[in-house]
Design a protein around this motif. Structure first.
Motif, PDB file in Angstrom:
ATOM      1  N   LEU A  34      68.969  13.873  42.871  1.00 26.93           N
ATOM      2  CA  LEU A  34      69.511  14.133  41.564  1.00 26.93           C
ATOM      3  C   LEU A  34      70.783  14.819  41.412  1.00 26.93           C
ATOM      4  O   LEU A  34      71.650  14.338  40.696  1.00 26.93           O
ATOM      5  CB  LEU A  34      68.360  15.162  40.872  1.00 26.93           C
ATOM      6  N   LEU A  35      71.014  15.831  42.430  1.00 21.59           N
ATOM      7  CA  LEU A  35      72.201  16.209  42.414  1.00 21.59           C
ATOM      8  C   LEU A  35      73.402  15.221  42.759  1.00 21.59           C
ATOM      9  O   LEU A  35      74.637  15.519  42.073  1.00 21.59           O
ATOM     10  CB  LEU A  35      72.262  17.571  43.410  1.00 21.59           C
ATOM     11  N   LEU A  36      73.186  14.313  43.738  1.00 20.13           N
ATOM     12  CA  LEU A  36      74.096  13.483  43.958  1.00 20.13           C
ATOM     13  C   LEU A  36      74.450  12.533  42.632  1.00 20.13           C
ATOM     14  O   LEU A  36      75.686  12.190  42.506  1.00 20.13           O
ATOM     15  CB  LEU A  36      73.599  12.162  44.881  1.00 20.13           C
ATOM     16  N   GLY A  41      78.797  11.685  38.201  1.00 27.03           N
ATOM     17  CA  GLY A  41      79.133  11.650  36.791  1.00 27.03           C
ATOM     18  C   GLY A  41      77.938  10.439  36.054  1.00 27.03           C
ATOM     19  O   GLY A  41      78.457  10.014  34.993  1.00 27.03           O
ATOM     20  N   MET A  42      77.164  10.274  36.775  1.00 22.97           N
ATOM     21  CA  MET A  42      76.171   9.256  35.781  1.00 22.97           C
ATOM     22  C   MET A  42      75.676  10.011  34.902  1.00 22.97           C
ATOM     23  O   MET A  42      75.276  11.139  34.838  1.00 22.97           O
ATOM     24  CB  MET A  42      74.892   9.111  37.158  1.00 22.97           C
ATOM     25  N   PRO A  43      75.104   9.317  33.818  1.00 26.05           N
ATOM     26  CA  PRO A  43      74.474   9.938  32.608  1.00 26.05           C
ATOM     27  C   PRO A  43      73.062  10.474  33.130  1.00 26.05           C
ATOM     28  O   PRO A  43      72.504   9.844  33.808  1.00 26.05           O
ATOM     29  CB  PRO A  43      74.281   8.937  31.512  1.00 26.05           C
ATOM     30  N   LEU A  44      72.834  11.634  32.521  1.00 24.48           N
ATOM     31  CA  LEU A  44      71.731  12.294  32.981  1.00 24.48           C
ATOM     32  C   LEU A  44      70.346  11.512  32.621  1.00 24.48           C
ATOM     33  O   LEU A  44      69.200  11.205  33.778  1.00 24.48           O
ATOM     34  CB  LEU A  44      71.260  13.527  32.064  1.00 24.48           C
ATOM     35  N   THR A  45      70.242  10.401  31.637  1.00 23.87           N
ATOM     36  CA  THR A  45      69.115   9.650  31.400  1.00 23.87           C
ATOM     37  C   THR A  45      68.948   8.549  32.821  1.00 23.87           C
ATOM     38  O   THR A  45      68.133   7.986  33.184  1.00 23.87           O
ATOM     39  CB  THR A  45      69.318   8.929  30.051  1.00 23.87           C
ATOM     40  N   GLU A  46      70.351   8.181  33.212  1.00 26.05           N
ATOM     41  CA  GLU A  46      70.605   7.054  34.011  1.00 26.05           C
ATOM     42  C   GLU A  46      70.232   7.732  35.543  1.00 26.05           C
ATOM     43  O   GLU A  46      69.526   6.831  36.114  1.00 26.05           O
ATOM     44  CB  GLU A  46      71.907   6.653  34.102  1.00 26.05           C
ATOM     45  N   VAL A  47      70.376   8.903  35.739  1.00 24.81           N
ATOM     46  CA  VAL A  47      69.998   9.395  37.043  1.00 24.81           C
ATOM     47  C   VAL A  47      68.467   9.560  37.101  1.00 24.81           C
ATOM     48  O   VAL A  47      68.009   8.923  38.159  1.00 24.81           O
ATOM     49  CB  VAL A  47      70.604  10.768  37.140  1.00 24.81           C
ATOM     50  N   THR A  49      66.263   7.587  35.379  1.00 22.27           N
ATOM     51  CA  THR A  49      65.722   6.070  35.469  1.00 22.27           C
ATOM     52  C   THR A  49      65.954   5.531  36.858  1.00 22.27           C
ATOM     53  O   THR A  49      64.927   4.847  37.385  1.00 22.27           O
ATOM     54  CB  THR A  49      66.632   5.217  34.371  1.00 22.27           C
ATOM     55  N   GLN A  50      67.062   5.872  37.681  1.00 21.47           N
ATOM     56  CA  GLN A  50      67.372   5.112  38.959  1.00 21.47           C
ATOM     57  C   GLN A  50      66.615   6.081  39.872  1.00 21.47           C
ATOM     58  O   GLN A  50      65.928   5.057  40.945  1.00 21.47           O
ATOM     59  CB  GLN A  50      68.849   5.409  39.232  1.00 21.47           C
ATOM     60  N   VAL A  51      66.190   7.194  39.806  1.00 19.40           N
ATOM     61  CA  VAL A  51      65.630   7.943  40.867  1.00 19.40           C
ATOM     62  C   VAL A  51      63.924   7.309  40.813  1.00 19.40           C
ATOM     63  O   VAL A  51      63.319   7.062  41.765  1.00 19.40           O
ATOM     64  CB  VAL A  51      65.473   9.333  40.532  1.00 19.40           C
ATOM     65  N   ALA A  52      63.543   7.420  39.529  1.00 15.42           N
ATOM     66  CA  ALA A  52      62.148   6.704  39.415  1.00 15.42           C
ATOM     67  C   ALA A  52      62.010   5.109  39.858  1.00 15.42           C
ATOM     68  O   ALA A  52      61.333   4.798  40.550  1.00 15.42           O
ATOM     69  CB  ALA A  52      61.686   6.705  37.909  1.00 15.42           C
ATOM     70  N   ALA A  53      63.284   4.351  39.640  1.00 21.23           N
ATOM     71  CA  ALA A  53      63.157   3.114  40.112  1.00 21.23           C
ATOM     72  C   ALA A  53      63.133   2.983  41.674  1.00 21.23           C
ATOM     73  O   ALA A  53      62.578   2.154  42.280  1.00 21.23           O
ATOM     74  CB  ALA A  53      64.320   2.194  39.363  1.00 21.23           C
ATOM     75  N   GLY A  54      63.892   3.800  42.312  1.00 19.77           N
ATOM     76  CA  GLY A  54      64.057   3.829  43.715  1.00 19.77           C
ATOM     77  C   GLY A  54      62.613   4.045  44.282  1.00 19.77           C
ATOM     78  O   GLY A  54      62.363   3.665  45.321  1.00 19.77           O
ATOM     79  N   PHE A  55      61.989   5.167  43.816  1.00 21.73           N
ATOM     80  CA  PHE A  55      60.733   5.549  44.227  1.00 21.73           C
ATOM     81  C   PHE A  55      59.674   4.301  44.098  1.00 21.73           C
ATOM     82  O   PHE A  55      59.084   3.892  45.068  1.00 21.73           O
ATOM     83  CB  PHE A  55      60.181   6.813  43.572  1.00 21.73           C
ATOM     84  N   GLY A  56      59.598   3.772  42.964  1.00 19.87           N
ATOM     85  CA  GLY A  56      58.688   2.660  42.677  1.00 19.87           C
ATOM     86  C   GLY A  56      59.098   1.219  43.457  1.00 19.87           C
ATOM     87  O   GLY A  56      58.140   0.800  43.958  1.00 19.87           O
TER      88      GLY A  56
END
Length: 444
Positions: A34-36, A41-47, A49-56
């Motif tokens: 999340l901190l990375l 500079g990624m939008p918070l919503t994109e952060v 989304t990408q974290v959830a997508a990486g896990f799934g």
């Protein structure tokens, strides 16, 4: 260049959180991911989304595989199948080479079983072997430790290499073949140390006998008395490996279209193959009771939960690294170093291992770091997995649970632990590095 600095800072923060602050690897990887993303500079919503997508995405690739592998290991442990495998290898190799037989036994048993559990299962075997064969206990301890840790790190379906393969998109069948190939020189080369005159002269003591050991021996004898046949004990391990490897060859060399092609690809899909192996393992108990069909499986799934979570969250870290474009920036820098391609994944994995102690965490974390750099390394995902796996056992110190598992069960103090575990794993790592380097010249 800013992204590269963020990568370095995130890895340092991750190691500090895990090794110094003792934060669980799951929370540490999630927080750093999340901190990375935010720092890049990624939008918070994109952060989010990408974290959830990486896990799934990661869990989709390896979740069922890990659970089925752990189930196979649990049933082998509870039925005495693991001990039966060890006994068959000792009989084949012979008492004169009992140390080598011990190392090979560890290597076979640890393919579906966690190395810690494998040492618990086979420790009564090597204790009895030490006394009956007049063999220094230290030689057998180091040999068993080596065999177990080697395949635990190198050969799927153990969680570490399966997780790394899932993150890097590697073919599991090819990873199995490479892992088995590298395991041979690692176990064989380290055996020379385990059976060396130095260890025999410095630590000539046989396995001690006390009330606790006698109780363990009695339990061991009771389990072995009701153990399945040797053939049946091997089935849950061998069948999935054969199916997965055949699938890899068919997909590479055969033409698509015929029904048999689809059938082979289906049953050789890693989670299907491991599921078949898991059901084959149900043939091992003398009777299928509720304790077997529910209790043993619940215990296995509980044991797999932590590994699944760490693996999934490592996928989040890798997804963020991909999104911020670290790989593209580092490609030119890596190309200018003129180092063998396996050096970076091997070295990062070894550093992560030494910092926090877990081979599985080293495998998953390093795979996430290497993912965006894979194209610039000019090696296949399969070879990258093996390079990471080789580094993941290069230097096990007291911060690792395996160090204490071996040391305490052997009845050693920390000084003997450094010899039996730490020194031995550095030898393993050196042999693995040379072996993987040679393999990289052949397969790329």
């Amino acid at each position: 260049m800013y992204q590269v600095v963020l990568l370095i800072l995130s890895v340092v923060l991750l190691l500090v959180l895990i090794s110094k602050l003792r934060l669980h690897a799951f929370l540490a990887l999630l927080l750093v991911s999340l901190l990375l993303g935010i720092a890049a500079g990624m939008p918070l919503t994109e952060v989010a989304t990408q974290v959830a997508a990486g896990f799934g995405g990661t869990m989709q690739n390896i979740g069922i595989v890990i659970i089925c592998g752990v189930i196979i290991g649990q049933i082998l442990e509870n039925t005495g199948g693991a001990q039966k495998i060890a006994a068959s290898i000792l009989k084949l190799v012979g008492m004169k080479k009992a140390t080598l037989a011990t190392a090979i036994s560890g290597g076979v048993v640890s393919i579906p079983t966690f190395c810690d559990a494998g040492f618990v299962i086979l420790n009564p075997v090597i204790r009895a072997l030490s006394r009956s064969g007049n063999i220094p206990y230290m030689c057998l301890v180091t040999a068993l430790m080596t065999g177990l840790l080697t395949t635990h790190s190198l050969v799927p379906p153990t969680p570490g290499p399966i997780a790394a393969a899932g993150i890097l998109g590697a073919d599991v069948g090819i990873v199995m073949i490479y892992g088995l190939i590298i395991s041979i020189p690692v176990i064989g080369g380290t055996y020379l140390w385990c059976n060396s005159k130095f260890l025999k002269k410095k630590y000539p003591e046989l396995a001690p006998i006390d009330a606790v050991n006698e109780e363990q021996n009695e339990k061991f004898k009771e389990i072995v008395a009701h153990a399945p046949s040797t053939f049946m004990s091997y089935m849950p391990i061998v069948v999935p490996i054969i199916l997965i490897v055949i699938r890899s060859f068919v997909m590479q060399y055969a033409q698509k279209g015929p029904f048999w092609y689809d059938l082979v690809v289906f049953i050789g899909t890693p989670y299907i193959a491991l599921l078949i192996g898991a059901f084959a393992a149900f043939l091992l108990p003398t009777k299928i009771t509720e304790d077997v069909s529910d209790g043993w499986i619940s215990k296995a799934i509980s044991g797999a939960a932590e590994i699944l979570l760490i693996t999934g969250i490592a996928g989040c870290f890798g997804r963020i690294l991909q999104t911020i474009g670290v790989g593209t920036i580092m490609a030119d820098a890596i190309a200018g170093l003129s180092l063998p391609s396996i050096v970076l994944p091997f070295a990062i994995s070894a550093i992560v291992l030494i910092a926090q102690g877990s081979a599985t965490v080293a495998l998953t974390t390093t795979a996430a770091i290497i993912l965006p750099l894979l194209g610039s390394l000019n090696i296949s995902p399969e070879l990258a997995v093996i390079a990471i796996a080789g580094g993941s056992f290069c230097g096990v110190f007291p911060q690792g649970s395996y160090f204490w598992c071996v040391t305490k069960l052997a009845g050693y103090d920390i000084k003997k632990g450094y010899v039996a575990v730490t020194a031995t794993t550095f030898i393993m790592g050196a042999i693995a590095f040379v072996s993987i380097l040679i393999l990289s010249f052949i397969v790329h």
